[in-house]
Design an enzyme around this catalytic site. Sequence first.
Site, mmCIF file in Angstrom:
data_model
loop_
_atom_site.group_PDB
_atom_site.id
_atom_site.type_symbol
_atom_site.label_atom_id
_atom_site.label_comp_id
_atom_site.label_asym_id
_atom_site.label_seq_id
_atom_site.Cartn_x
_atom_site.Cartn_y
_atom_site.Cartn_z
ATOM 1 N N ASP A 1 -33.795 -15.902 -11.456
ATOM 2 C CA ASP A 1 -34.002 -16.738 -10.281
ATOM 3 C C ASP A 1 -35.252 -16.245 -9.532
ATOM 4 O OD1 ASP A 1 -32.453 -18.905 -8.522
ATOM 5 O OD2 ASP A 1 -33.135 -17.351 -7.157
ATOM 6 N N TRP A 2 -35.182 -16.080 -8.199
ATOM 7 C CA TRP A 2 -36.332 -15.609 -7.450
ATOM 8 C C TRP A 2 -36.763 -14.207 -7.858
ATOM 9 C CZ3 TRP A 2 -40.321 -16.517 -4.282
ATOM 10 C CH2 TRP A 2 -40.443 -17.790 -3.714
ATOM 11 N N TRP B 1 -30.834 -29.266 -4.411
ATOM 12 C CA TRP B 1 -30.537 -27.906 -3.969
ATOM 13 C C TRP B 1 -31.392 -27.532 -2.765
ATOM 14 C CZ3 TRP B 1 -28.176 -23.845 -2.711
ATOM 15 C CH2 TRP B 1 -28.774 -22.577 -2.635
ATOM 16 N N ASP C 1 -26.827 -24.061 -16.802
ATOM 17 C CA ASP C 1 -27.591 -24.117 -15.560
ATOM 18 C C ASP C 1 -28.416 -25.396 -15.525
ATOM 19 O OD1 ASP C 1 -29.184 -23.793 -13.367
ATOM 20 O OD2 ASP C 1 -30.247 -22.038 -14.104
ATOM 21 N N HIS D 1 -25.997 -20.454 -13.831
ATOM 22 C CA HIS D 1 -27.240 -19.941 -13.273
ATOM 23 C C HIS D 1 -27.183 -18.437 -13.046
ATOM 24 C CE1 HIS D 1 -31.022 -20.013 -11.130
ATOM 25 N NE2 HIS D 1 -30.452 -19.418 -10.081
#
Length: 304
Positions: free
Chosen positions: A123-124, A163, A249, A279
């Site tokens: 993710d980030w 999202w 995801d 995810h």
Amino acid sequence: MKILTSDPARFTDLPDYPFEEHWIAVDLGDGYSGRMHYLDEGPQDAPPVLLFHGEPSWSFLYRKMIPVLVDAGFRCLAPDLIGFGKSDKPDDIGFYTYDRHVSWLKQWRDAVVPQPAALFCQDWGGLLGLRMVGEEPDRFACVVASNTFLPTGGTPSPAFLAWRHFAKTSPDFMIGELLQRATATERSEAEIASYDAPFPDEPSKAGARAFPALVPVEDGMDGIAQNKRAWVGLAAYDKPFLTLFGEDDPVTGGLGETLASRIAGAQGMPHAMLSTCGHFCQEDRPAELAQGVIDTARTASFLA
């Protein structure tokens, strides 16, 4: 603006999280400073692996991977990004920027583990970590990426737009429930509460609300020029680079092949799409992800 500190009482009796606290002071910018919390498990002289979390999780996400990696011979370092976990939290959404997050994480890395390290990012954690790989490739011995990308504009997917809108406008931004909905396996009530622990009220969620709007997925956004420059180094990165993505995801699950196709070191690696994996892959398939890190580090001759 206030810099919020976490109440230690909210982090008692976390399941499967017996790790010692470590802290470092970070220059946040504009005259502010804050403390970043991180985990540092395993022998200090062991090969280091950096474990970067994303939105809206924290180092608790790595509690199942860390014991496996330490047993394999790693020193595991997992920071809580500013605004997340036990780290301090500016309460102004507008204070958070992509470049500031990179700066805060680089300050931590330079102070705590300046030597070459392996990287696992999701993710980030990838938006930050992959940019760092592109900018300073010699500092990374190998990389495993999961459910992430390094975006440079374009057209965002409907799932991501939904999202982003939810994170900005939802009156009930419950972090633990978000983690529950974005995994393919069930979380216990204690695990859900552990993801809620860093966020007791609305001001503490500023960083979590800010992150989706900072992803440079549309032309003209901040971060695109920096990421394009980083892609030059990332594409040329010729050390082992593995992608292990969760096939359940809907936002990033399809980006693994795209990511691997652009990076020199990804050629010939055993990339995989993991079934029964959402995810937050570290919750659904921690053993497989840890083994991927171990195997990739051994391919790089970074781990015995």
